[in-house]
Scaffold this motif. Structure first.
Motif, mmCIF file in Angstrom:
data_model
loop_
_atom_site.group_PDB
_atom_site.id
_atom_site.type_symbol
_atom_site.label_atom_id
_atom_site.label_comp_id
_atom_site.label_asym_id
_atom_site.label_seq_id
_atom_site.Cartn_x
_atom_site.Cartn_y
_atom_site.Cartn_z
ATOM 1 N N LEU A 129 0.818 -1.217 0.000
ATOM 2 C CA LEU A 129 0.000 0.000 0.000
ATOM 3 C C LEU A 129 0.850 1.265 0.000
ATOM 4 O O LEU A 129 0.340 2.361 -0.222
ATOM 5 N N VAL A 161 -6.975 -6.376 2.655
ATOM 6 C CA VAL A 161 -7.189 -5.350 1.622
ATOM 7 C C VAL A 161 -7.139 -6.002 0.249
ATOM 8 O O VAL A 161 -6.224 -6.771 -0.044
ATOM 9 N N GLY A 162 -8.100 -5.662 -0.610
ATOM 10 C CA GLY A 162 -8.110 -6.180 -1.977
ATOM 11 C C GLY A 162 -9.472 -6.720 -2.335
ATOM 12 O O GLY A 162 -10.257 -7.082 -1.441
ATOM 13 N N GLY A 163 -9.760 -6.807 -3.622
ATOM 14 C CA GLY A 163 -11.059 -7.311 -4.056
ATOM 15 C C GLY A 163 -10.931 -8.418 -5.077
ATOM 16 O O GLY A 163 -11.898 -8.802 -5.730
ATOM 17 N N GLY A 164 -9.720 -8.973 -5.203
ATOM 18 C CA GLY A 164 -9.493 -10.048 -6.175
ATOM 19 C C GLY A 164 -9.590 -11.418 -5.537
ATOM 20 O O GLY A 164 -9.914 -11.544 -4.346
ATOM 21 N N ASP A 165 -9.283 -12.456 -6.297
ATOM 22 C CA ASP A 165 -9.356 -13.829 -5.786
ATOM 23 C C ASP A 165 -8.413 -14.030 -4.610
ATOM 24 O O ASP A 165 -8.747 -14.732 -3.657
ATOM 25 N N SER A 166 -7.224 -13.417 -4.670
ATOM 26 C CA SER A 166 -6.265 -13.603 -3.558
ATOM 27 C C SER A 166 -6.852 -13.075 -2.264
ATOM 28 O O SER A 166 -6.781 -13.737 -1.227
ATOM 29 N N GLU A 169 -9.580 -15.377 -1.055
ATOM 30 C CA GLU A 169 -9.012 -16.649 -0.605
ATOM 31 C C GLU A 169 -8.341 -16.471 0.764
ATOM 32 O O GLU A 169 -8.513 -17.291 1.667
ATOM 33 N N HIS A 185 -12.231 -2.926 0.346
ATOM 34 C CA HIS A 185 -12.077 -2.850 -1.114
ATOM 35 C C HIS A 185 -12.357 -1.418 -1.583
ATOM 36 O O HIS A 185 -13.269 -0.757 -1.071
ATOM 37 N N ARG A 186 -11.572 -0.978 -2.545
ATOM 38 C CA ARG A 186 -11.652 0.430 -2.952
ATOM 39 C C ARG A 186 -12.856 0.739 -3.853
ATOM 40 O O ARG A 186 -13.091 1.899 -4.183
ATOM 41 N N ARG A 187 -13.579 -0.311 -4.279
ATOM 42 C CA ARG A 187 -14.778 -0.073 -5.107
ATOM 43 C C ARG A 187 -15.975 -0.731 -4.428
ATOM 44 O O ARG A 187 -15.848 -1.261 -3.328
ATOM 45 N N ARG A 191 -13.544 -7.880 -7.884
ATOM 46 C CA ARG A 191 -12.917 -8.382 -9.109
ATOM 47 C C ARG A 191 -12.882 -9.923 -9.095
ATOM 48 O O ARG A 191 -12.772 -10.563 -10.134
ATOM 49 N N ALA A 248 -3.483 -7.968 0.123
ATOM 50 C CA ALA A 248 -3.629 -8.961 -0.949
ATOM 51 C C ALA A 248 -4.074 -8.241 -2.225
ATOM 52 O O ALA A 248 -5.155 -8.476 -2.752
ATOM 53 N N ILE A 249 -3.212 -7.323 -2.687
ATOM 54 C CA ILE A 249 -3.587 -6.516 -3.865
ATOM 55 C C ILE A 249 -2.774 -6.923 -5.095
ATOM 56 O O ILE A 249 -2.702 -6.197 -6.072
ATOM 57 N N GLY A 250 -2.192 -8.134 -5.037
ATOM 58 C CA GLY A 250 -1.485 -8.672 -6.190
ATOM 59 C C GLY A 250 0.017 -8.781 -5.961
ATOM 60 O O GLY A 250 0.545 -8.302 -4.968
HETATM 61 P P1 NAP Z 1 -5.886 -9.077 -8.830
HETATM 62 O O1 NAP Z 1 -6.873 -9.957 -9.464
HETATM 63 O O2 NAP Z 1 -5.076 -8.157 -9.665
HETATM 64 O O3 NAP Z 1 -6.679 -8.213 -7.730
HETATM 65 C C1 NAP Z 1 -6.043 -7.203 -7.023
HETATM 66 C C2 NAP Z 1 -7.101 -6.494 -6.180
HETATM 67 O O4 NAP Z 1 -6.445 -5.527 -5.382
HETATM 68 C C3 NAP Z 1 -8.146 -5.767 -7.023
HETATM 69 O O5 NAP Z 1 -9.411 -5.921 -6.431
HETATM 70 C C4 NAP Z 1 -7.681 -4.316 -6.972
HETATM 71 O O6 NAP Z 1 -8.750 -3.395 -6.992
HETATM 72 C C5 NAP Z 1 -7.027 -4.239 -5.613
HETATM 73 N N1 NAP Z 1 -5.960 -3.260 -5.584
HETATM 74 C C6 NAP Z 1 -4.897 -3.134 -6.431
HETATM 75 N N2 NAP Z 1 -4.089 -2.129 -6.050
HETATM 76 C C7 NAP Z 1 -4.655 -1.606 -4.938
HETATM 77 C C8 NAP Z 1 -4.303 -0.537 -4.074
HETATM 78 N N3 NAP Z 1 -3.175 0.173 -4.266
HETATM 79 N N4 NAP Z 1 -5.119 -0.263 -3.028
HETATM 80 C C9 NAP Z 1 -6.239 -0.984 -2.816
HETATM 81 N N5 NAP Z 1 -6.629 -2.014 -3.583
HETATM 82 C C10 NAP Z 1 -5.842 -2.300 -4.639
HETATM 83 O O7 NAP Z 1 -4.792 -9.897 -7.966
HETATM 84 P P2 NAP Z 1 -4.961 -11.266 -7.188
HETATM 85 O O8 NAP Z 1 -6.215 -11.284 -6.395
HETATM 86 O O9 NAP Z 1 -3.661 -11.480 -6.488
HETATM 87 O O10 NAP Z 1 -5.089 -12.356 -8.347
HETATM 88 C C11 NAP Z 1 -4.098 -12.480 -9.367
HETATM 89 C C12 NAP Z 1 -4.520 -13.585 -10.323
HETATM 90 O O11 NAP Z 1 -4.457 -14.850 -9.647
HETATM 91 C C13 NAP Z 1 -5.945 -13.423 -10.808
HETATM 92 O O12 NAP Z 1 -6.033 -13.856 -12.128
HETATM 93 C C14 NAP Z 1 -6.720 -14.347 -9.909
HETATM 94 O O13 NAP Z 1 -7.931 -14.806 -10.479
HETATM 95 C C15 NAP Z 1 -5.730 -15.472 -9.694
HETATM 96 N N6 NAP Z 1 -6.007 -16.157 -8.415
HETATM 97 C C16 NAP Z 1 -6.873 -17.201 -8.409
HETATM 98 C C17 NAP Z 1 -7.187 -17.815 -7.224
HETATM 99 C C18 NAP Z 1 -8.168 -18.934 -7.222
HETATM 100 O O14 NAP Z 1 -8.699 -19.249 -8.253
HETATM 101 N N7 NAP Z 1 -8.408 -19.584 -6.096
HETATM 102 C C19 NAP Z 1 -6.639 -17.391 -6.019
HETATM 103 C C20 NAP Z 1 -5.761 -16.306 -6.045
HETATM 104 C C21 NAP Z 1 -5.465 -15.689 -7.248
HETATM 105 P P3 NAP Z 1 -9.651 -3.166 -8.316
HETATM 106 O O15 NAP Z 1 -10.529 -4.347 -8.410
HETATM 107 O O16 NAP Z 1 -10.359 -1.898 -8.044
HETATM 108 O O17 NAP Z 1 -8.658 -3.054 -9.439
#
Ligand code: NAP
Length: 319
Positions: A129, A161-166, A169, A185-187, A191, A248-250
């Motif tokens: 962050l 923190v975060g809205g993705g799969d990570s 999970e 989550h910021r929205r 995701r 957990a923002i990637g």
């Molecule tokens: P991701 O999909 O890129 O999601 C990152 C999340 O963090 C998004 O919701 C994003 O918000 C938010 N974010 C990013 N920068 C931020 C900031 N500076 N401040 C606040 N929030 C922020 O990353 P991920 O969740 O690590 O996943 C990566 C890939 O791995 C994806 O393809 C995912 O599907 C996959 N994965 C799959 C599984 C599973 O299937 N079990 C588990 C983990 C990961 P916005 O939405 O607004 O952009």
């Protein structure tokens, strides 16, 4: 300029395990271990930023991340691995031997090292962050790995923190230990995949803080004690009293110097085939730099072992 049979770039569990195995195979590997950074005063990868590790097999009482890395380093040195404390800035791989340029060399016209085989173990870094005291609080309430640290938050109120799969999970995993888990989550929509969303919405321990970003981390006695959230729509600020914050923002793989040279996926992770082979004959990749699924010290170490065995067989096939 020094020539080596094997050079390993990176000194996390993958690189050091590759060093132990190639050293024991008499290949006299050199590890270019990186250099101190803004987050760590010693190279050694993400575990240098971790406190206690309880899930690395063989240590029933657990041990500290830096201690595990020091042990791996000493083990590789015992069998003859050598170390260069520098960052690789450029690799020439269109002819053999491969040529490596490093951050500390005086003469940038000549490579610092050449090698017959190269193991890339440069890892990945969690996106952070970038808050003022975030680095100091890693391992003291702030974490990037629920699998590693969730256990320490038994019965506590924590946030992710975060809205993705990570993020989802991590949050679902953390409900096994925590009293409550707030997903920030910021929205106002996630995701993450539908199935993960459904699971999170159904879990009674999980609540959502929509349209919120973390703007401040509060600490008591150098341990996280709360966070300030700002509403992205109204700019209103609130305090959340949590003792754990999982970011957990990637992730971002450390592959900048290999862009355009080694085949990568859309997220920049090196693609490996047939074990740890990359798209360039003689170059191998192991650990988080080629793994966006498991990301554990033990899986990185396992793939470092695979890379060492692949290199040994490849060198034999060349001679
Ligand atoms: P991701 O999909 O890129 O999601 C990152 C999340 O963090 C998004 O919701 C994003 O918000 C938010 N974010 C990013 N920068 C931020 C900031 N500076 N401040 C606040 N929030 C922020 O990353 P991920 O969740 O690590 O996943 C990566 C890939 O791995 C994806 O393809 C995912 O599907 C996959 N994965 C799959 C599984 C599973 O299937 N079990 C588990 C983990 C990961 P916005 O939405 O607004 O952009």
């Amino acid at each position: 300029m020094e020539h080596k049979k094997v050079i390993i770039v990176g000194s996390g569990p993958a690189g050091l395990t590759a060093a132990i195995y190639t050293a024991r195979a008499d290949l006299e590997p050199m590890v270019v271990e990186g250099e101190p950074s803004s987050t760590s005063d010693q190279p050694g990868g993400q575990l240098m930023l971790t406190t206690e590790i309880e899930n690395f097999p063989g240590f029933p009482e657990g041990l500290m991340g830096p201690e595990l890395m020091a042990n791996m380093r000493a083990q590789s040195e015992r069998f003859g691995a050598s170390f260069a404390t520098a960052k690789v800035t450029k690799v020439l791989m269109d002819s053999k031997p491969f040529a490596l340029y490093t951050s500390d060399q005086q003469d940038q016209d000549e490579p610092a090292f050449t090698c017959d085989a190269l193991i890339v173990a440069t890892g990945a870094r969690s996106l952070m962050l970038n808050l003022e005291n975030e680095n100091e609080l890693i391992g003291h309430g702030v974490s990037t790995c629920a699998t590693c640290d969730g256990f320490f938050f038994r019965g506590q109120d924590i946030a992710v923190v975060g809205g993705g799969d990570s993020a989802l999970e991590e949050a679902l995993f953390l409900t096994k230990f925590a009293n409550t888990v707030t997903i920030i989550h910021r929205r106002d929509s996630l995701r993450a995949s539908k199935i993960m969303q459904d699971r999170a919405f159904k879990n009674e321990k999980i609540t959502f803080a929509w349209n919120k970003v973390v703007t401040e981390l509060h600490a008591t006695d150098a341990v996280l004690s709360g966070i300030t959230l700002e509403d992205t729509v109204t700019s209103e600020t609130t305090t959340l009293n949590v003792t754990g914050l999982f970011v957990a923002i990637g992730h971002s793989p450390n592959t900048d110097i290999f862009k355009g040279l080694l085949e990568m996926d859309d997220a920049g992770y090196i693609i490996t085939n047939n074990g740890t082979r990359t798209s360039v004959d003689g170059i191998f990749a192991c650990g988080d730099v080629q793994d966006h699924t498991y990301k554990q010290a033990i899986t990185a170490a396992g793939s470092g072992c695979m890379a060492a065995i692949d290199v040994e067989r490849w060198l034999e096939s060349q001679h």
